[in-house]
Design a protein around this motif. Structure first.
Motif, PDB file in Angstrom:
ATOM      1  N   UNK A   9      24.846  18.713 108.640  1.00 63.81           N
ATOM      2  CA  UNK A   9      24.914  19.124 110.046  1.00 63.81           C
ATOM      3  C   UNK A   9      25.938  18.226 110.735  1.00 63.81           C
ATOM      4  N   UNK A  10      26.989  18.801 111.353  1.00 65.38           N
ATOM      5  CA  UNK A  10      27.966  17.937 112.008  1.00 65.38           C
ATOM      6  C   UNK A  10      27.375  17.192 113.204  1.00 65.38           C
ATOM      7  N   UNK A  11      27.893  15.994 113.408  1.00 64.25           N
ATOM      8  CA  UNK A  11      27.408  15.171 114.509  1.00 64.25           C
ATOM      9  C   UNK A  11      27.704  15.814 115.869  1.00 64.25           C
ATOM     10  N   UNK A  12      28.686  16.730 115.902  1.00 62.20           N
ATOM     11  CA  UNK A  12      29.043  17.384 117.164  1.00 62.20           C
ATOM     12  C   UNK A  12      28.168  18.609 117.455  1.00 62.20           C
ATOM     13  N   UNK A  13      27.114  18.835 116.681  1.00 58.93           N
ATOM     14  CA  UNK A  13      26.258  20.007 116.920  1.00 58.93           C
ATOM     15  C   UNK A  13      25.709  19.953 118.342  1.00 58.93           C
ATOM     16  N   UNK A  14      25.466  21.117 118.954  1.00 55.86           N
ATOM     17  CA  UNK A  14      25.013  21.138 120.354  1.00 55.86           C
ATOM     18  C   UNK A  14      23.763  20.282 120.585  1.00 55.86           C
ATOM     19  N   UNK A  15      22.879  20.266 119.617  1.00 53.82           N
ATOM     20  CA  UNK A  15      21.641  19.491 119.805  1.00 53.82           C
ATOM     21  C   UNK A  15      21.937  18.006 119.777  1.00 53.82           C
ATOM     22  N   UNK A  16      22.864  17.623 118.856  1.00 50.73           N
ATOM     23  CA  UNK A  16      23.260  16.223 118.803  1.00 50.73           C
ATOM     24  C   UNK A  16      23.921  15.816 120.125  1.00 50.73           C
ATOM     25  N   UNK A  17      24.764  16.706 120.658  1.00 49.44           N
ATOM     26  CA  UNK A  17      25.476  16.396 121.909  1.00 49.44           C
ATOM     27  C   UNK A  17      24.533  16.310 123.100  1.00 49.44           C
TER      28      UNK A  17
END
Ligand code: ZN
Ligand code: ZN
Length: 408
Positions: free
Chosen positions: A318-326
């Protein structure tokens, strides 16, 4: 919340269409908290509108479950009628909707041995349903709803009402409900993740090498492993969306080839307890030591559930820029936190993570490196500092992740 009811109705439709993709004449089983009556009614209505034959609603009440676990004189007996009903669900290939809204600390302070004894009894009784679900013999989806208690854990500084409203908006954002056509937005998202999965499948890496502060881990991948994106297809050929939100591309590791150490980057909410600051050391696939700054006893119980709970059954990117991460929120709920970060799962692999896996016996799955266990618990390891290399059979390396993002 002027148009909250409208949003909720849109959400119910999304769950019934993109989520389980209900077909005419199907039975739908809806598991939902007693705090979500409005959403339950909307889902039931939408399911009938889309042709369902019958919607069975299974009300969940953590307070009643807690009272039972604390007070019962028999933790391990499961009523035959409950087992029978679970068998019926499997035989009918009913579609399953699970709406999660639990307070992450609903069982905090309850004797962990009593929780474990009950969980094991329930899991044993539900084994057929769990297997049918993990094999995608039926359509299923797990989605979330904001309860006041959960919202208060995520937004402790806000009033109960403001916290719940904010959590609802975070849930709606994460499931792309603000898109003009949410179903279409999901189709596009699904395509993007499918592309990533196809790229990884093409290379058939022999192993992955994870590096980050506190992490240096090599995870072997079984021969003929399959990476999958968001969407799934059931054994009748019907597509569905197992999790909403979802941002991951995942497969099964070789349960016997995991070596090194890894640090979790987010708290884990498990068995009503919040486990924080976890580290794990692996040798030949087995967790040989672990630590946690909080909740270590519950983590120990988890790892001692059975033989398979000492090994991992999922690797997910899962990329760190995913909406949930952001959003920078910690939801204390796996459905969200797993979609903010690279993760691994303690316990069972999904049999469809290997070619021909759904046709294999438990022993064959194990022989092919797919971990078997009663549990499957995701924990987060991703961060903006994480790099992952793919290692080909000839030893050649290719970057998969750099600084928490897809490298290509
Ligand atoms: Zn996952
Ligand atoms: Zn998982």
């Amino acid at each position: 919340m002027t148009n909250f009811s409208e949003q909720l109705a849109r959400y119910a439709d999304l769950i019934v269409t993109t989520g389980i993709n209900v077909k005419k004449g199907q039975t739908v089983v809806l598991s939902i908290g007693v705090d979500q009556v409005e959403l339950a009614h909307l889902i039931v209505k939408s399911a009938y509108l889309h042709g369902a034959k019958e919607v069975l609603v299974k009300w969940q009440d953590d307070k009643i479950t807690r009272l039972f676990i604390e007070n019962t004189t028999d933790l391990t007996t499961i009523r035959p009628s409950v087992i029978l009903e679970n068998d019926e669900i499997v035989a009918e290939k009913a579609s399953r909707i699970s709406v999660v809204s639990s307070n992450p600390a609903a069982f905090a302070g309850v004797d962990s041995q009593r929780i474990k004894a009950r969980q094991q009894a329930v899991m044993k009784a539900r084994q057929k349903v769990m297997q049918a679900t993990q094999n995608n013999d039926l359509s299923w989806t797990v989605v979330a709803a904001a309860s006041p208690e959960w919202a208060k854990v995520v937004f402790p500084a806000l009033s109960a009402e403001a916290a719940q409203e904010k959590l609802w908006q975070a849930i709606f954002n994460s499931v792309r409900l603000d898109a003009k056509e949410p179903n279409q937005a999901w189709e596009q998202h699904n395509d993007f993740l499918a592309q990533k999965a196809a790229w990884l499948n093409q290379y058939q890496f022999d192993a992955l090498h994870y590096q980050a502060p506190g992490t240096d881990l090599v995870i072997g991948l079984p021969k003929n492993h399959l990476w999958e994106g968001a969407g799934a297809v059931n054994s009748q050929g019907q597509s569905f969306m197992p999790n909403m939100p979802t941002e991951e591309v995942f497969t099964a590791p070789d349960a016997k080839r995991v070596d090194g150490f890894i640090r979790a980057t987010k708290p884990l909410s498990y068995a009503g307890t919040i486990i924080e600051g976890m580290t794990f050391q692996f040798k030949a696939g087995e967790i040989i030591s672990f630590t946690a700054e909080a909740g270590e006893a519950v983590l120990k119980d988890l790892i001692q559930t059975d033989e398979g709970a000492k090994r991992i059954g999922e690797v997910a990117l899962v990329p760190h820029s995913s909406p949930i991460s952001q959003s920078d929120l910690i939801f204390f709920n796996t459905l969200f936190d797993e979609n903010a970060s690279n993760h691994l799962a303690i316990g069972a692999a999904y049999s469809f993570s290997i070619k021909g896996g759904t046709e294999m016996s438990e022993a064959e799955l194990m022989a092919n490196g797919l971990n078997r266990s009663q549990v499957h618990v995701d924990f987060m390891v991703g961060s903006a500092e994480m790099s992952i290399d793919g290692i080909l059979e000839n030893g050649e390396r290719m970057p998969i992740f750099r600084n928490g993002e897809w490298a290509n």
